[in-house]
Design a protein around this motif. Structure first.
Motif, short mmCIF file in Angstrom:
data_model
loop_
_atom_site.label_atom_id
_atom_site.label_comp_id
_atom_site.label_asym_id
_atom_site.label_seq_id
_atom_site.Cartn_x
_atom_site.Cartn_y
_atom_site.Cartn_z
N LEU A 48 -8.05 4.42 -0.61
CA LEU A 48 -7.39 3.34 0.10
C LEU A 48 -6.03 3.04 -0.53
CD1 LEU A 48 -7.11 0.92 2.01
CD2 LEU A 48 -8.60 -0.39 0.46
N ALA A 49 -5.97 3.02 -1.85
CA ALA A 49 -4.71 2.74 -2.54
C ALA A 49 -3.65 3.78 -2.20
CB ALA A 49 -4.94 2.70 -4.05
N ASP A 50 -4.05 5.04 -2.11
CA ASP A 50 -3.10 6.11 -1.78
C ASP A 50 -2.54 5.91 -0.38
OD1 ASP A 50 -3.37 7.58 -4.23
OD2 ASP A 50 -5.30 8.30 -3.52
N VAL A 51 -3.41 5.55 0.56
CA VAL A 51 -2.97 5.32 1.93
C VAL A 51 -2.01 4.13 1.99
CG1 VAL A 51 -3.69 4.71 4.27
CG2 VAL A 51 -5.07 6.31 2.92
N ALA A 52 -2.40 3.03 1.33
CA ALA A 52 -1.59 1.80 1.37
C ALA A 52 -0.25 1.98 0.68
CB ALA A 52 -2.35 0.65 0.75
N GLY A 53 -0.16 2.96 -0.23
CA GLY A 53 1.10 3.23 -0.89
C GLY A 53 1.98 4.21 -0.14
N ALA A 54 1.37 5.20 0.51
CA ALA A 54 2.14 6.28 1.13
C ALA A 54 2.46 6.05 2.60
CB ALA A 54 1.38 7.61 0.98
N LEU A 55 1.52 5.47 3.37
CA LEU A 55 1.76 5.25 4.79
C LEU A 55 2.97 4.35 5.04
CD1 LEU A 55 1.14 5.43 7.81
CD2 LEU A 55 -0.66 3.70 7.48
N PRO A 56 3.12 3.22 4.33
CA PRO A 56 4.29 2.37 4.57
C PRO A 56 5.61 3.11 4.36
CG PRO A 56 2.65 1.17 3.32
CD PRO A 56 2.17 2.59 3.38
N LYS A 57 5.67 3.94 3.34
CA LYS A 57 6.89 4.71 3.08
C LYS A 57 7.22 5.61 4.25
CE LYS A 57 6.82 8.10 0.00
NZ LYS A 57 6.82 8.82 -1.30
N ALA A 58 6.20 6.26 4.80
CA ALA A 58 6.42 7.16 5.95
C ALA A 58 6.80 6.37 7.20
CB ALA A 58 5.16 7.99 6.21
N LEU A 59 6.23 5.18 7.37
CA LEU A 59 6.59 4.35 8.53
C LEU A 59 8.05 3.91 8.45
CD1 LEU A 59 3.40 2.08 8.77
CD2 LEU A 59 4.01 3.97 10.30
N VAL A 60 8.49 3.53 7.26
CA VAL A 60 9.89 3.14 7.06
C VAL A 60 10.82 4.30 7.38
CG1 VAL A 60 11.60 2.53 5.30
CG2 VAL A 60 9.44 1.28 5.40
N GLN A 61 10.42 5.49 6.96
CA GLN A 61 11.25 6.67 7.23
C GLN A 61 11.35 6.97 8.73
OE1 GLN A 61 9.25 9.57 4.78
NE2 GLN A 61 10.34 8.97 2.93
N ASN A 62 10.40 6.42 9.50
CA ASN A 62 10.43 6.58 10.96
C ASN A 62 11.06 5.38 11.66
OD1 ASN A 62 8.85 9.09 12.20
ND2 ASN A 62 7.90 8.57 10.24
N GLY A 63 11.73 4.53 10.89
CA GLY A 63 12.52 3.46 11.48
C GLY A 63 11.83 2.11 11.61
#
Length: 474
Positions: free
Chosen positions: A19-34
């Motif tokens: 869960l921690a990995d998802v909560a750390g990595a998904l937001p970064k990828a969402l930001v990169q998509n605008g």
């Protein structure tokens, strides 16, 4: 689009699992998509406040009193991370409990976190288009929002992600009073579960969309075998349930730049230096034999009960192979593997601990990575293994079934070994097939090179979440 993600743990600030990995990595990828993204998580004792700034003070009406709470903030890679302070609830040595024993007040701890997240959003003036909560610890965000915060957030839609249905947050029903929840929703169609209150059930019922972490797991949890008592509810809400496979952080798991491995590489034919270095480090004979790696919680859910039986039988047959195991967990499995490791010191290295650098070395040095899970919602180990040209050996369940193609004459571009029946004999057969492939050097190299080129980055998986966000927000 403005997205807020609520999670009880977030890497690199706090972590017990995926869960921690998802909560750390998904937001970064969402930001990169605008997208604009904020993440809310508790301020645990282990998080260094000196690296955070005080964002705001908020008064939370909770459990019959007004609790003054400070919200801290930091920004990483254009994503805002907010941390909810509460000395009584979060200033502890562990996130959820000590060993196998949960803290007795976890209902209050994470009920408070859920309510404080909403009150903090209100105080900060953040109006999310989508509020994305995760697992039972933040499930009440959905309940509180629908019951008490519709005026403040009239347009906000909710997504609830189930990372592991086996953990539901089930507590005495009288916590309904402490949590400030209406008894009107303590029904079979609400939070009631065998005369107790079920946080995860509330998250499902009150969400606009429910996801889980692989397509196969989304189907499995609607069955009695994998539904943990909620299969009927999930079938009822199947219209809003979908599976989106997790991704991995390809910056963290990159053999070309990985700071934890001895030799960086971009082709599996160069892995031998890492293998030899790890053999030396762990006092194993330095020789060219198949190396099987395991980085796992040593628990029955992860298939470690059948693995402990399988490895005993294999080693009795005098196979020429090595097993490197990292992790800890259930005592009976630890004891069995300790006995095996003591009996076969030249073939087994058992490391009963969590060790991030060693985990990276195992991925980079092994020929095969063993994940014989009884059930596995998603699994990240097989995707990480691919990055290092290491072929996974898995049981056909959840995300493992979705991401590993079995080595067979009938399968184009196989990526590993898949067995169906949860049985030590079936696992042993798969391990023996892997050893046979190891002896076909050119074929093994070709498959490893193909696997190394697979893309399970969050860049791809984030797009699936964005589609879902847009669908429910309209």
């Amino acid at each position: 689009m403005n997205v807020v993600l609520a999670s009880s743990e977030v890497f690199p600030f706090s972590k017990t699992g995926g869960l921690a990995d998802v909560a750390g990595a998904l937001p970064k990828a969402l930001v990169q998509n605008g997208l604009r993204v904020s993440v809310f998580s508790p301020l645990y004792k282990s998080i260094d406040k000196t690296n955070l700034t005080l964002a705001i003070g908020v008064d939370i009406d909770f459990n019959g009193q007004i609790v003054h709470t400070r919200i801290y903030k930091t920004t990483k890679e254009a994503c805002d991370f907010y941390f909810v302070e509460n000395e009584e609830y979060f200033n502890r040595d562990h996130l959820y409990g000590i060993g196998a024993h949960d803290y007795e007040d976890n209902a209050l701890r994470f009920g408070f976190f859920s309510k404080a997240t909403l009150d903090s959003l209100k105080a900060l003036g953040i109006k999310p288009d989508v509020l994305h909560s995760n697992d039972w610890q933040s499930a009440l965000v959905n309940v509180y929002l629908k019951l008490f915060y519709k005026e403040e957030f009239p347009q906000t839609k909710t997504v609830f992600t189930i990372h592991n249905l086996g953990y539901q947050g089930v507590f005495d029903k009288y916590y309904m009073n402490n949590l400030g929840l209406l008894w009107d929703i303590f029904t079979i169609d609400g939070l009631e579960y065998y005369d107790k209150v079920n946080f995860l059930k509330g998250g499902i019922v009150f969400a606009d969309a429910v996801t889980t972490v692989s397509k196969t797991y989304a189907q499995e949890i609607q069955t009695q075998e994998y539904g943990f008592g909620l299969d009927g509810l999930l079938r009822k809400f199947s219209y809003k349930l979908s599976g989106i496979i997790n991704g991995i952080d390809v910056d963290v798991w990159d053999p070309k730049t990985d700071k934890f491995i001895d030799y960086n590489f971009n082709d599996p034919k160069h892995k031998i230096k890492n293998k030899n270095a790890l053999q030396k480090l762990l006092n194993l004979p330095i020789k060219e034999v198949p190396v099987f790696g395991i980085v796992s919680r040593l628990a029955a859910q992860k298939g470690m009960d059948i693995f402990s039986k399988s490895i005993k039988e294999l080693l009795k047959s005098n196979i020429d192979a090595q097993f490197i195991i990292l992790g800890n967990g259930e005592k009976d499995i630890e004891d069995t593997l300790t006995e095996v490791a003591n009996s076969y010191k030249n073939k087994v290295s058992l490391n009963l601990k969590f060790d991030e650098p060693l985990a990276h070395k195992i991925y980079a040095s092994s020929d095969f990575f063993v994940m014989p899970s009884k059930y596995e919602p998603c699994g990240l180990g097989q995707m990480i293994a691919y990055r290092y040209g290491t072929l996974p050996i898995v049981r056909a369940t959840g995300g493992l079934k979705d991401t590993v193609k079995n080595y067979s004459n009938r399968v184009k571009n196989p990526t590993g070994f898949v067995f169906e029946k949860y049985d030590p004999l079936e696992l042993t057969k798969a391990l023996k097939k892997a050893i046979d492939l190891f002896n076909k050097k050119n074929e093994l190299l070709k498959i490893a090179q193909y696997a190394m080129g697979l893309d399970y980055s969050w860049e791809n998986q984030a797009k699936e979440y964005i589609k879902l966000y847009k669908k429910i927000y309209g």
